[in-house]
Design a protein around this motif. Structure first.
Motif, PDB file in Angstrom:
ATOM      1  N   LYS A 213      -0.071  -4.237   5.630  1.00 61.99           N
ATOM      2  CA  LYS A 213      -1.330  -3.489   5.561  1.00 61.99           C
ATOM      3  C   LYS A 213      -1.246  -2.552   4.362  1.00 61.99           C
ATOM      4  O   LYS A 213      -0.241  -1.869   4.154  1.00 61.99           O
ATOM      5  CB  LYS A 213      -1.560  -2.690   6.851  1.00 61.99           C
ATOM      6  CG  LYS A 213      -2.602  -1.577   6.736  1.00 61.99           C
ATOM      7  CD  LYS A 213      -1.905  -0.223   6.761  1.00 61.99           C
ATOM      8  CE  LYS A 213      -2.853   0.948   6.586  1.00 61.99           C
ATOM      9  NZ  LYS A 213      -2.152   2.247   6.597  1.00 61.99           N
ATOM     10  N   MET A 214      -2.307  -2.542   3.557  1.00 63.66           N
ATOM     11  CA  MET A 214      -2.362  -1.641   2.408  1.00 63.66           C
ATOM     12  C   MET A 214      -3.664  -0.869   2.412  1.00 63.66           C
ATOM     13  O   MET A 214      -4.750  -1.450   2.440  1.00 63.66           O
ATOM     14  CB  MET A 214      -2.269  -2.419   1.092  1.00 63.66           C
ATOM     15  CG  MET A 214      -0.924  -3.004   0.769  1.00 63.66           C
ATOM     16  SD  MET A 214      -0.930  -3.726  -0.897  1.00 63.66           S
ATOM     17  CE  MET A 214       0.727  -4.440  -0.924  1.00 63.66           C
ATOM     18  N   ASP A 215      -3.550   0.456   2.374  1.00 68.55           N
ATOM     19  CA  ASP A 215      -4.689   1.343   2.151  1.00 68.55           C
ATOM     20  C   ASP A 215      -4.170   2.468   1.279  1.00 68.55           C
ATOM     21  O   ASP A 215      -3.781   3.531   1.763  1.00 68.55           O
ATOM     22  CB  ASP A 215      -5.234   1.866   3.480  1.00 68.55           C
ATOM     23  CG  ASP A 215      -6.524   2.660   3.297  1.00 68.55           C
ATOM     24  OD1 ASP A 215      -6.966   2.815   2.142  1.00 68.55           O
ATOM     25  OD2 ASP A 215      -7.082   3.131   4.302  1.00 68.55           O
ATOM     26  N   VAL A 216      -4.128   2.214  -0.031  1.00 68.51           N
ATOM     27  CA  VAL A 216      -3.437   3.124  -0.952  1.00 68.51           C
ATOM     28  C   VAL A 216      -4.347   3.556  -2.101  1.00 68.51           C
ATOM     29  O   VAL A 216      -3.908   3.714  -3.241  1.00 68.51           O
ATOM     30  CB  VAL A 216      -2.125   2.489  -1.474  1.00 68.51           C
ATOM     31  CG1 VAL A 216      -1.065   2.508  -0.390  1.00 68.51           C
ATOM     32  CG2 VAL A 216      -2.341   1.055  -1.964  1.00 68.51           C
ATOM     33  N   GLU A 217      -5.615   3.762  -1.780  1.00 67.68           N
ATOM     34  CA  GLU A 217      -6.568   4.428  -2.670  1.00 67.68           C
ATOM     35  C   GLU A 217      -6.611   3.842  -4.077  1.00 67.68           C
ATOM     36  O   GLU A 217      -6.546   4.565  -5.065  1.00 67.68           O
ATOM     37  CB  GLU A 217      -6.234   5.923  -2.740  1.00 67.68           C
ATOM     38  CG  GLU A 217      -6.212   6.615  -1.392  1.00 67.68           C
ATOM     39  CD  GLU A 217      -7.539   6.463  -0.634  1.00 67.68           C
ATOM     40  OE1 GLU A 217      -8.598   6.540  -1.273  1.00 67.68           O
ATOM     41  OE2 GLU A 217      -7.481   6.266   0.592  1.00 67.68           O
ATOM     42  N   GLY A 218      -6.730   2.518  -4.166  1.00 67.46           N
ATOM     43  CA  GLY A 218      -6.914   1.866  -5.447  1.00 67.46           C
ATOM     44  C   GLY A 218      -5.657   1.302  -6.069  1.00 67.46           C
ATOM     45  O   GLY A 218      -5.723   0.605  -7.091  1.00 67.46           O
ATOM     46  N   ALA A 219      -4.494   1.572  -5.469  1.00 65.88           N
ATOM     47  CA  ALA A 219      -3.236   1.038  -5.999  1.00 65.88           C
ATOM     48  C   ALA A 219      -2.896  -0.327  -5.392  1.00 65.88           C
ATOM     49  O   ALA A 219      -1.831  -0.878  -5.673  1.00 65.88           O
ATOM     50  CB  ALA A 219      -2.093   2.021  -5.728  1.00 65.88           C
ATOM     51  N   GLU A 220      -3.797  -0.886  -4.588  1.00 72.05           N
ATOM     52  CA  GLU A 220      -3.501  -2.132  -3.869  1.00 72.05           C
ATOM     53  C   GLU A 220      -3.126  -3.269  -4.816  1.00 72.05           C
ATOM     54  O   GLU A 220      -2.164  -4.009  -4.560  1.00 72.05           O
ATOM     55  CB  GLU A 220      -4.711  -2.550  -3.012  1.00 72.05           C
ATOM     56  CG  GLU A 220      -4.946  -1.698  -1.792  1.00 72.05           C
ATOM     57  CD  GLU A 220      -5.702  -0.422  -2.066  1.00 72.05           C
ATOM     58  OE1 GLU A 220      -5.896   0.369  -1.120  1.00 72.05           O
ATOM     59  OE2 GLU A 220      -6.128  -0.198  -3.227  1.00 72.05           O
ATOM     60  N   ARG A 221      -3.877  -3.427  -5.877  1.00 72.86           N
ATOM     61  CA  ARG A 221      -3.615  -4.560  -6.775  1.00 72.86           C
ATOM     62  C   ARG A 221      -2.240  -4.450  -7.430  1.00 72.86           C
ATOM     63  O   ARG A 221      -1.531  -5.455  -7.580  1.00 72.86           O
ATOM     64  CB  ARG A 221      -4.713  -4.673  -7.833  1.00 72.86           C
ATOM     65  CG  ARG A 221      -4.899  -3.431  -8.678  1.00 72.86           C
ATOM     66  CD  ARG A 221      -6.075  -3.557  -9.645  1.00 72.86           C
ATOM     67  NE  ARG A 221      -7.361  -3.605  -8.939  1.00 72.86           N
ATOM     68  CZ  ARG A 221      -8.520  -3.767  -9.559  1.00 72.86           C
ATOM     69  NH1 ARG A 221      -8.552  -3.914 -10.881  1.00 72.86           N
ATOM     70  NH2 ARG A 221      -9.646  -3.777  -8.878  1.00 72.86           N
ATOM     71  N   GLU A 222      -1.851  -3.244  -7.806  1.00 72.84           N
ATOM     72  CA  GLU A 222      -0.524  -3.054  -8.391  1.00 72.84           C
ATOM     73  C   GLU A 222       0.565  -3.256  -7.345  1.00 72.84           C
ATOM     74  O   GLU A 222       1.615  -3.862  -7.617  1.00 72.84           O
ATOM     75  CB  GLU A 222      -0.421  -1.658  -9.004  1.00 72.84           C
ATOM     76  CG  GLU A 222      -1.338  -1.405 -10.168  1.00 72.84           C
ATOM     77  CD  GLU A 222      -0.953  -2.197 -11.411  1.00 72.84           C
ATOM     78  OE1 GLU A 222       0.221  -2.610 -11.512  1.00 72.84           O
ATOM     79  OE2 GLU A 222      -1.828  -2.395 -12.279  1.00 72.84           O
ATOM     80  N   ALA A 223       0.322  -2.748  -6.135  1.00 71.31           N
ATOM     81  CA  ALA A 223       1.315  -2.898  -5.061  1.00 71.31           C
ATOM     82  C   ALA A 223       1.523  -4.359  -4.713  1.00 71.31           C
ATOM     83  O   ALA A 223       2.650  -4.786  -4.404  1.00 71.31           O
ATOM     84  CB  ALA A 223       0.866  -2.112  -3.834  1.00 71.31           C
TER      85      ALA A 223
END
Length: 286
Positions: A213-223
């Motif tokens: 699960k990713m909810d990282v305020e716009g860093a999802e694509r990099e993560a």
């Protein structure tokens, strides 16, 4: 101008419902949102004690066990946001995606509510990433028994495509902190960022990753770039938030499908911005 934006937002919202984009929301919920009414019952918290040194407090409510939350006038606002997402998680069948015995990666741990839910669903272990120091301390206290038992591995770092140091832009409350420039912030602090693949290799090299699960305020694509090894090897089921940047749904989908083309992709939930545009809350990969 502000009134025009509000009117356009409401018009686009109704159009999105009629067109089927908001099929998981009933008309009653739609009208509540349009009228700026809460669609979940607000949680009332009372402060039991506070730790001024770390700027966090222990709060009691009728809904949750006692929780450490960053000190603020109304922590229920942040938790209500979580409850809304929690409802979306259920409506997007995330409850069926997490299986007993899974190793789960929770990117953007906040104060541990999603991690607690995963453990309740029978997750074997949850690796939690949370770089903001107040949230991290809340996580450490709220999940202390699970951390001691090894069921939770708490990482006080952000997730990115490479390792290194970056500036985290801080909001006034406990949510919304972002690594992206252009985000409204009251302050900034340096944090360490890591690749998910590197952490997996260091901590659980022999465990299959079952859910991310990713909810990282716009860093999802990099993560996601930093998790390509796990995605290609394990094909974990995933819920990736896709509402922070306008092209998130397509960019996130492309990154994942180029890495592991065997996924089924679903777009779900909804999100909106002050320009009145509606886009998918998240992308589900199964």
């Amino acid at each position: 101008m502000k009134i025009i934006k509000i009117i356009m937002w409401r018009i686009n919202f109704i159009i999105a419902k009629i067109s089927g984009s908001l099929k998981r929301l009933g008309w009653m919920q739609v009208f509540k949102i349009i009228l700026n009414k809460p669609i979940v019952k607000p949680v009332a918290f009372s402060l039991i004690m506070q730790d001024k040194e770390t700027s966090i407090g222990l709060y009691k409510s009728d809904f949750f066990p006692d929780l450490w939350i960053p000190l603020q006038k109304n922590p229920g606002l942040d938790v209500d946001q979580y409850l809304f997402k929690y409802d979306l998680y259920h409506n997007t069948y995330i409850g069926d995606l997490i299986s007993r015995g899974d190793t789960v990666i929770d990117c953007g741990g906040y104060i541990g509510l999603f991690t607690l839910w995963c453990l309740k669903k029978g997750a074997k272990r949850v690796i939690v990433f949370e770089p903001e120091k107040r949230n991290y301390e809340c996580l450490r206290r709220n999940l202390s028994s699970y951390i001691d038992s090894g069921k939770v591995l708490l990482i006080g770092k952000g997730v990115w495509s490479t390792g290194g140091s970056m500036g985290l832009r801080l909001t006034e409350s406990g949510v919304g902190h972002s690594l992206l420039s252009g985000v409204e912030a009251i302050d900034s602090t340096p944090i360490e960022v890591v690749e998910i693949d590197t952490v997996i290799q260091d901590l659980v090299p022999n465990e299959r990753i079952g859910f991310i699960k990713m909810d990282v305020e716009g860093a999802e694509r990099e993560a996601l770039i930093g998790a390509k090894g796990a995605i290609a090897r394990d094909k974990p089921k995933m819920f990736i938030c896709s509402y922070h940047l306008p092209d998130d749904p397509q960019v996130i989908t492309n990154i994942v499908m180029e890495t592991q083309p065997d996924y089924r992709v679903d777009y779900t939930g909804f999100a909106s911005n002050d320009r009145g545009f509606i886009q998918e809350q998240g992308v589900v990969f199964t």
